[in-house]
Design an enzyme around this catalytic site. Structure first.
Site, PDB file in Angstrom:
ATOM      1  N   TRP A   2     -33.182 -38.622  -9.002  1.00 26.10           N
ATOM      2  CA  TRP A   2     -31.947 -39.069  -9.668  1.00 26.10           C
ATOM      3  C   TRP A   2     -32.212 -39.432 -11.122  1.00 26.10           C
ATOM      4  O   TRP A   2     -31.418 -39.102 -11.998  1.00 26.10           O
ATOM      5  CB  TRP A   2     -31.306 -40.237  -8.912  1.00 26.10           C
ATOM      6  CG  TRP A   2     -30.938 -39.854  -7.513  1.00 26.10           C
ATOM      7  CD1 TRP A   2     -31.416 -40.402  -6.354  1.00 26.10           C
ATOM      8  CD2 TRP A   2     -30.025 -38.813  -7.100  1.00 26.10           C
ATOM      9  NE1 TRP A   2     -30.858 -39.763  -5.262  1.00 26.10           N
ATOM     10  CE2 TRP A   2     -30.017 -38.802  -5.695  1.00 26.10           C
ATOM     11  CE3 TRP A   2     -29.234 -37.891  -7.796  1.00 26.10           C
ATOM     12  CZ2 TRP A   2     -29.230 -37.886  -4.959  1.00 26.10           C
ATOM     13  CZ3 TRP A   2     -28.452 -36.998  -7.067  1.00 26.10           C
ATOM     14  CH2 TRP A   2     -28.460 -37.001  -5.675  1.00 26.10           C
ATOM     15  N   LYS A   8     -23.266 -45.032  -0.685  1.00 28.07           N
ATOM     16  CA  LYS A   8     -24.508 -45.521  -0.106  1.00 28.07           C
ATOM     17  C   LYS A   8     -24.299 -46.931   0.470  1.00 28.07           C
ATOM     18  O   LYS A   8     -24.548 -47.173   1.625  1.00 28.07           O
ATOM     19  CB  LYS A   8     -25.635 -45.550  -1.150  1.00 28.07           C
ATOM     20  CG  LYS A   8     -25.812 -44.253  -1.944  1.00 28.07           C
ATOM     21  CD  LYS A   8     -26.412 -43.150  -1.124  1.00 28.07           C
ATOM     22  CE  LYS A   8     -26.525 -41.783  -1.787  1.00 28.07           C
ATOM     23  NZ  LYS A   8     -26.703 -41.633  -3.198  1.00 28.07           N
ATOM     24  N   ASP A  37     -28.829 -47.432 -12.680  1.00 26.10           N
ATOM     25  CA  ASP A  37     -28.192 -46.643 -11.623  1.00 26.10           C
ATOM     26  C   ASP A  37     -28.465 -47.403 -10.328  1.00 26.10           C
ATOM     27  O   ASP A  37     -29.584 -47.389  -9.818  1.00 26.10           O
ATOM     28  CB  ASP A  37     -28.783 -45.234 -11.574  1.00 26.10           C
ATOM     29  CG  ASP A  37     -28.236 -44.410 -10.397  1.00 26.10           C
ATOM     30  OD1 ASP A  37     -27.448 -44.949  -9.590  1.00 26.10           O
ATOM     31  OD2 ASP A  37     -28.606 -43.218 -10.290  1.00 26.10           O
TER      32      ASP A  37
HETATM   33  C1  LIG Z   1     -26.883 -40.522  -4.261  1.00 21.23           C
HETATM   34  C2  LIG Z   1     -27.355 -40.957  -5.591  1.00 21.23           C
HETATM   35  C3  LIG Z   1     -26.848 -40.405  -6.784  1.00 21.23           C
HETATM   36  C4  LIG Z   1     -25.839 -39.277  -6.805  1.00 21.23           C
HETATM   37  O1  LIG Z   1     -24.619 -39.694  -6.362  1.00 21.23           O
HETATM   38  P1  LIG Z   1     -23.347 -38.721  -6.337  1.00 21.23           P
HETATM   39  O2  LIG Z   1     -22.240 -39.717  -6.102  1.00 21.23           O
HETATM   40  O3  LIG Z   1     -23.551 -37.768  -5.216  1.00 21.23           O
HETATM   41  O4  LIG Z   1     -23.231 -38.061  -7.642  1.00 21.23           O
HETATM   42  C5  LIG Z   1     -27.314 -40.903  -7.981  1.00 21.23           C
HETATM   43  N1  LIG Z   1     -28.222 -41.885  -8.027  1.00 21.23           N
HETATM   44  C6  LIG Z   1     -28.743 -42.434  -6.908  1.00 21.23           C
HETATM   45  C7  LIG Z   1     -29.748 -43.532  -7.021  1.00 21.23           C
HETATM   46  C8  LIG Z   1     -28.316 -41.994  -5.655  1.00 21.23           C
HETATM   47  O5  LIG Z   1     -28.823 -42.535  -4.538  1.00 21.23           O
END
Ligand SMILES: *Cc1c(COP(=O)(O)O)cnc(C)c1O
Length: 356
Positions: free
Chosen positions: A101, A192, A168
Site C-alpha cells: 500500500w 477493514k 494511511d
Molecule cells: C485495503 C487497503 C488500502 C486500499 O483500500 P481501497 O479502499 O481498496 O482502495 C490502502 N491502504 C491500506 C493500508 C489497506 O489496508
C-alpha cells in the site's frame, strides 16, 4: 456452527451493527422506507452524515483544526488526492515504504511533487518497520502506513519528525488512540475496521489546505467536500450509515482506549500460540507485529492447504495469507471477539497434535 470471519477486508462487522443495518434496509428511522431509496437530502439522512462526521472526530480526539470527510474511491484514491491537495510540483514530500500500500501511495504521489523514500523495509520482505529515517528538511509532510494489512506489521511508535504526518490508517482506524495533533491528514477505507466497502474517512488539518497553486477538479478538491459536509454530490449513504453504526458501537464500549485493550489481549493470545507451537512461525519481526493482521507461516509447506481446510471445517474463515506473502493471515479487527481467537488457537493446537 458459529463462523468466525478472519478476512482482511471487506471484513468482520459487529453482530449488533449487522442487525441494525439489516433493519434500515426495510424501514429506516421509522420512515416506512428503505435507507436505500430515500433522498440523501432528507433530514433523516443528513442527520446520519452530521453524526458520522462529528463522531469520527470525537473518537479520534480531533480538535476543530481538523475537518472530517466521507469520500468515495477507496483509500486508493487518497494516494493521489492527498498529494494533489497538499503539494505544488516543486514541493518535496517524504514517504516510508512498508509494503504494497505504501508503494502504491508513493507511485501516485510522484505525479504531484518531488517524492523521497525516507526509509523502506523492502530489503527484508517488509517484515519490519524502519526506524532510521532520512527526511529532507524541506519536506511538506511524511507519509506512513500505520498498519500494513498484507505483511502484518504496525507502527507502535509514530515516525520521529517535526513535519506533519500523513497516515494511511485503513486497517487500524479506531483500534487504538492516535496522536492526531502530530498529523496533517489521515485516511482510512471503511472496509477493514469501520464499515462496509464504499466510503473512505479523511481527516485533514484545515490550515494545510490552500497552500497549492494549481486549480483542482471540483470533486478532487478537499475544500469542496469540507464546505458541503460530504454532501456535494450523492454520498454512499448505506456505507456511511453502517460506518456510523460501527462508530457508535465503538463509542458505547468505551472508545478507542477500550478497543486498544481488547485488541492487545486478542493479539497476545494468538502470537503466544504462534511462538509456542513448533509447527508455526510468525512472519513479522516481533517488535513490529500488527495487532490487527497476524501473519504466520507453517514449517512444512505441504501442510498449508490442509491447515486452511481444517480451519474452514471448524468455522475459521478467511485465514489464507495474501498471495504476495503466502502462509496465513488472521485479521483480528475490533469486531473479532476474543472467542474467535480462542477458537483459532484451539484449531492450531489440535492440528499440531495430529501433524507435529
Ligand atoms: C485495503 C487497503 C488500502 C486500499 O483500500 P481501497 O479502499 O481498496 O482502495 C490502502 N491502504 C491500506 C493500508 C489497506 O489496508
Amino acid at each position: 456452527m458459529k463462523k468466525y470471519n478472519f478476512y482482511a477486508g471487506p471484513a468482520i462487522l459487529p453482530d449488533a451493527v449487522l442487525q441494525e443495518a439489516a433493519k434500515a434496509i426495510h424501514d429506516f428511522d421509522g420512515m416506512g422506507l428503505s435507507l436505500l431509496e430515500i433522498s440523501h437530502r432528507s433530514p433523516n439522512f443528513t442527520k446520519v452524515m452530521e453524526e458520522a462526521l462529528s463522531l469520527s472526530k470525537e473518537l479520534l480526539g480531533a480538535s476543530d483544526d481538523f475537518a472530517a470527510m466521507f469520500l468515495t474511491g477507496g483509500a486508493s484514491s487518497q494516494f493521489y488526492m492527498a498529494a494533489m491537495n497538499l503539494l505544488n510540483r516543486s514541493d518535496t514530500a517524504s514517504y516510508i515504504n512498508t509494503g504494497t500500500w505504501s508503494s502504491k501511495a508513493i507511485k501516485e504521489a510522484h505525479l504531484f511533487g518531488k517524492i523521497v523514500e525516507a526509509a523502506s523495509s523492502k530489503e527484508d520482505g517488509y517484515r519490519f518497520i524502519p526506524k532510521e529515517l532520512n527526511i529532507p528538511k524541506e519536506s511538506v509532510f511524511l507519509h506512513y502506513t500505520s498498519n500494513n494489512t498484507i505483511f502484518g506489521t504496525q507502527f507502535h511508535q509514530l515516525p520521529e519528525t517535526d513535519i506533519p504526518l500523513i497516515g494511511d490508517m485503513s486497517s487500524d482506524i479506531f483500534s487504538r488512540p492516535v496522536e492526531l495533533d502530530k498529523h496533517g491528514l489521515i485516511y482510512a477505507g471503511a472496509q477493514k475496521n469501520m464499515g462496509p466497502a464504499g466510503t473512505t474517512l479523511v481527516l485533514v488539518r484545515k490550515d494545510l489546505l490552500g497552500r497549492i497553486k494549481q486549480t483542482l477538479p471540483t470533486m478532487l478538491d478537499y475544500n469542496t467536500h469540507i464546505q458541503k459536509s460530504s454532501m456535494f454530490n450523492t454520498p454512499p449513504v448505506y456505507a456511511v450509515y453502517v460506518s456510523l453504526l460501527t462508530m457508535r458501537w465503538v463509542a458505547q464500549l468505551g472508545g478507542v482506549e477500550e478497543m486498544a485493550k481488547r485488541n492487545a489481549r486478542k493479539a497476545q493470545l494468538l502470537y503466544q500460540e504462534i511462538d509456542a507451537n513448533p509447527l508455526f512461525e510468525g512472519y513479522a519481526y516481533k517488535e513490529d507485529r500488527s495487532l490487527m493482521n497476524v501473519t504466520f507461516t507453517i514449517a512444512d509447506a505441504g501442510l498449508e492447504e490442509d491447515f486452511v481446510s481444517t480451519c474452514t471445517e471448524n468455522g475459521i474463515i478467511g485465514i489464507k495469507g495474501h498471495r504476495s506473502v503466502g502462509g496465513f493471515r488472521a485479521s483480528i479487527y475490533n469486531a473479532m471477539p476474543y472467542e474467535g481467537v480462542e477458537k483459532l488457537v484451539e484449531v492450531m493446537q489440535d492440528f499440531t497434535k495430529r501433524n507435529g
